[in-house]
Every structure is written in structure tokens, then in C-alpha cells.
Scaffold this active site. Structure first.
Site, PDB file in Angstrom:
ATOM      1  CB  THR A  80      36.399  87.465  43.565  1.00 24.79           C
ATOM      2  OG1 THR A  80      35.302  88.184  44.147  1.00 24.79           O
ATOM      3  CG2 THR A  80      36.326  86.011  43.991  1.00 24.79           C
ATOM      4  CG  ASP A  98      28.443  82.842  44.472  1.00 24.28           C
ATOM      5  OD1 ASP A  98      29.166  82.074  45.117  1.00 24.28           O
ATOM      6  OD2 ASP A  98      27.340  83.218  44.869  1.00 24.28           O
TER       7      ASP A  98
END
Length: 442
Positions: free
Chosen positions: A110, A177
């Protein structure tokens, strides 16, 4: 060595052989530097060779029960592919992912937020103003609004300050997350996952919707405001579970002194039937006010009316924010007052109560009201100010317990203007709880 050249050498990524691991394509190369870790997951700093950017590399261990189930593995792959399609300024971008069956890990790449999680950032910077808090809240809710607007809706289910990330140089906040995120599906049984302290009560019934994220957002706001973890007063997970199931709010909520902030948090933590959506919260008046919450003046007006027996009656009506206090101008040993106020559920109530000028204080009455109606502690000051302002208008020699602040006349009545000019300073009265008036809701 030239200073510019020296700086370039310091920021240049190390040689490939110094990296700990590479992805199957060789595009992403992992550092040994750990950004965060949990019981089953570790997040490392990594480098994107194609774009020349630093990224975050998350490794989550897969349970054997998942590895041994083709159905669960397929569902896991489907969920990851969904998360790759999410594109929003307040959602952490997912660039790549793969499952390492040999090491039994899910690897997700990410974007990297330079200041880490919002929890880390808040612990580092203790003095953060309400204006910044509102900006963070708006961005988090905007991200949730985007997730919940997907077809079908995407529920995070583990929203907490550890899973919200920030770039401190520009204040950009991103939800990340999504290891526990899932697509909202119309089924009766849904797995319970998340961090207990931030979980909505309905999650325990396994019958819930995207509003569980709104509840978790309320807990995030609570941690942001106090720098304390919710339910830290509890002894173990069973104690926390029992409190949440019974709808008992964490003790740290009482430390939020600002009435506006506390009211906003309580709206987020309301029972699911009364809890607003992320879109509705973005329209909340608390977030619409930029900067610090302004202190509204007390406005006064005279209201004339006719009593049941046909006599003329005049009353003072005092307004401060959403609080309205009304009382007759007739002076006796005790005064009948009526207060209209917002309660934590978002509704309004009227309370009628006597005030004995010889033994009551504005603070004693205000404290009794806050305790009796379970109002935020910040309301004590507002109620006491209204009562003292009323008594200053009525009794020239009255000495207030609190600083009344600015008082303005809505009706521009000369009598009111004269009284306002003669307002006295607050005394150093000590709060006396020995003689508190009886209250009744009307």
C-alpha cells in the site's frame, strides 16, 4: 563533497542485496525496517522500483484452517481484488498483493503515509486544536461514506486510530489496514472480527450493517480527543465485553469537557437504531463550524403573556446556543425557572425547577441538572451562566458564581440594557451540594 550530492546519497535506496525480500515480480523490495506489528501481522517499509516511491509492505500470517480450505482462499482472493478497486483520497491505495503459500502469508503493498498511524501521531503531538480534529474527522467520515456507498457496501469492521494513517506535512488522513474488511452481504451469520474496545454492541449478535464503522469512528474521536484508549479502566477482555454488551460507555468519555465534542461523540455511540450514517454525520453542525467552537453570547428578551386568571405576566427568556432559560420577573424568596436543553439522544427536554435565592447557587443547580439528566459535564458551565445572567437581570445586588460572558438584548429593551450594564463579577463561591433543588421533566 557537494552538499546537494551528499543529500542525494543519503536519500538513495540501498543496493538490492541489502533488502530482505522481493515480491514475485521484483517490483517491490522490502526493507528490514518495521513500521508496525501485531499478533499476526507485520508492516515493513519497502521500495517501489517502478515508481521510485517508498511504500508499506504488510505481511499477515494465514491460519491453517484458511490455507486448507479452497473456498476460504477463494473468498480471501476475492476480497483482496475488491480492495484493489477502491480509489479515494481518504482511502489508502493498494498497489499489489499476493499469497505466499510456502510462508503462509498474505502480502499487501500500500501507499506509505510518512507520519504513521493517527494513534502514533497523536501520542507524539499532545497539543492538537479542535480545528485539526475536525479536519481529521471530516476526512475519516468522507472515506467511510465512500466505502459504504459501494455496491455492495464495504464495511471495515476494525476501524481504530491504529488503522488510520496521516501525512503530517499536509494533514491528509487515510483509512487503511483492510485485512478484516468484508463486503456487506445479506446473510444471517457473519463472523465477529475486530478490536474489542472499538466494536459496536450489535457486532456480538452477528447481525449488523455498515453503522458498526460509525460506532468505531466515535471511539476513534474519543481517543483522538483524550489520547487514551477506550475502556482502559477494565480488567481484561471479559470485563470490556460485558460493558459494551450492556451499553456502558468508557470512563474516559467523562474527560471530554467540551459539550459540543462530547455530544458529537455520543451521537456516534448511540444505539444502532438511532445512530446516523457517515453521510449524515458530515452534515452535523459540529463539523460545519470551522476553527474553534465559538462561544455564543447570552441573548435576552422580554415576553409578555396572560395568565389563566387573566392577569398580565412578563418573563425573561435567555438563550445561549441550544439552551433556553425562562423565568418570571416577579421576585420572591424562590423563583420558578424552566430550562429547555438538548439531551445526549439529540432530542430536547424541558425541566422546571425552583431556585431559592437565599440558599441555592447557580453551580449547585447546574450540577444537579447535569447529574439528574445525565448530561455532558461541559453543560454545567452553560446552565450556571444562564441562571446567573437571569438573576443579575432580576436582582441588582446578586453576585454570580461563574463568569457570565457577553449578554446582549434581543428586544433592545431599556430595562434589560440597564441591567446588563450593571452586571457584577463572579464571586469565589464554593459549590455547596447540601441543598439541591428537586427537578422535574415537563
Amino acid at each position: 563533497m557537494d552538499p546537494v550530492e551528499a543529500e542525494e546519497q543519503q536519500t538513495e535506496p540501498p543496493d538490492e542485496e541489502t533488502y530482505a525480500e522481493a515480491d514475485p515480480t521484483g517490483r517491490f523490495i522490502r526493507y528490514d525496517e518495521i513500521l508496525g506489528s501485531g499478533s499476526v501481522k507485520t508492516v515493513y517499509k519497502a521500495f517501489d522500483k517502478l515508481e521510485g516511491d517508498e511504500v508499506a509492505w504488510s505481511q499477515t500470517r494465514i491460519d491453517d484452517s484458511v490455507m486448507g480450505s479452497s473456498k476460504k482462499m477463494a473468498l480471501l482472493n476475492t476480497e483482496i481484488q475488491l480492495l484493489k478497486t477502491l480509489r479515494h483520497k481518504n482511502i489508502q491505495k493498494l498497489f499489489a498483493s499476493w499469497i505466499d503459500e510456502d510462508k503462509k502469508t498474505v502480502n499487501i503493498i500500500t501507499e506509505f503515509c510518512i507520519s504513521g498511524s493517527l494513534r502514533q501521531y497523536r501520542k507524539k503531538h499532545k497539543k492538537v486544536g479542535i480545528k485539526a480534529m475536525k479536519r481529521w474527522a471530516i476526512q475519516i467520515l468522507t472515506g467511510l461514506e465512500y466505502l459504504h456507498s459501494q455496491e455492495p457496501a464495504v464495511i471495515h469492521r476494525d476501524l481504530k486510530c491504529d488503522n488510520i494513517f496521516i501525512n503530517g506535512n499536509d494533514g491528509t488522513v487515510k483509512i487503511g489496514d483492510f485485512g478484516l474488511a468484508t463486503i456487506l452481504q445479506q446473510q444471517k451469520t457473519k463472523s465477529v472480527k475486530g478490536t474489542l474496545e472499538f466494536m459496536a454492541p450489535e457486532l456480538f449478535t452477528r447481525d449488523y450493517n455498515e453503522l458498526v464503522d460509525v460506532y468505531s469512528f466515535g471511539m476513534c474521536m474519543l481517543e483522538m480527543m483524550t489520547c487514551e484508549y477506550p475502556y482502559s479502566e477494565c480488567q481484561g477482555q471479559a470485563h470490556i465485553y460485558r460493558k459494551i454488551s450492556q451499553g456502558i460507555k468508557p470512563c474516559v468519555l467523562s474527560k471530554v469537557e467540551d459539550a459540543g465534542v462530547r455530544s458529537f461523540i455520543e451521537v456516534c455511540l448511540a444505539p444502532v437504531a438511532e445512530r446516523p450514517t457517515a453521510s449524515e454525520l458530515l452534515k452535523n453542525s459540529f463539523l460545519q463550524k470551522d476553527g474553534s467552537i465559538p462561544v455564543p453570547p447570552i441573548s435576552v428578551s422580554l415576553v409578555s403573556s396572560v395568565t389563566k386568571d387573566g392577569r398580565q405576566s412578563a418573563s425573561f427568556v435567555l438563550l445561549k446556543g441550544e439552551f433556553v432559560l425562562k423565568g418570571d420577573m416577579h421576585v420572591t424568596d424562590h423563583i420558578e425557572l424552566v430550562l429547555r436543553f438538548p439531551d445526549p439522544s439529540g432530542c430536547f427536554k424541558n425541566a422546571e425547577f425552583p431556585f431559592h435565592v437565599d440558599r441555592d447557587t447557580s453551580l449547585s443547580v447546574a450540577l444537579e441538572m447535569v447529574e439528574g439528566f445525565e448530561l455532558p459535564q461541559g453543560n454545567i458551565q452553560i446552565i450556571a451562566q444562564l441562571i446567573d445572567a437571569f438573576l443579575l437581570l432580576l436582582i441588582p445586588e446578586w453576585v454570580p458564581c461563574v463568569a457570565v460572558g457577553q449578554v446582549v438584548s434581543k428586544s433592545a429593551h431599556s430595562y434589560i440594557a440597564k441591567r446588563i450594564m450593571n452586571c457584577r463579577q463572579p464571586s469565589s463561591s464554593v459549590l455547596d451540594k447540601s441543598a439541591l433543588p428537586k427537578l422535574s421533566t415537563i
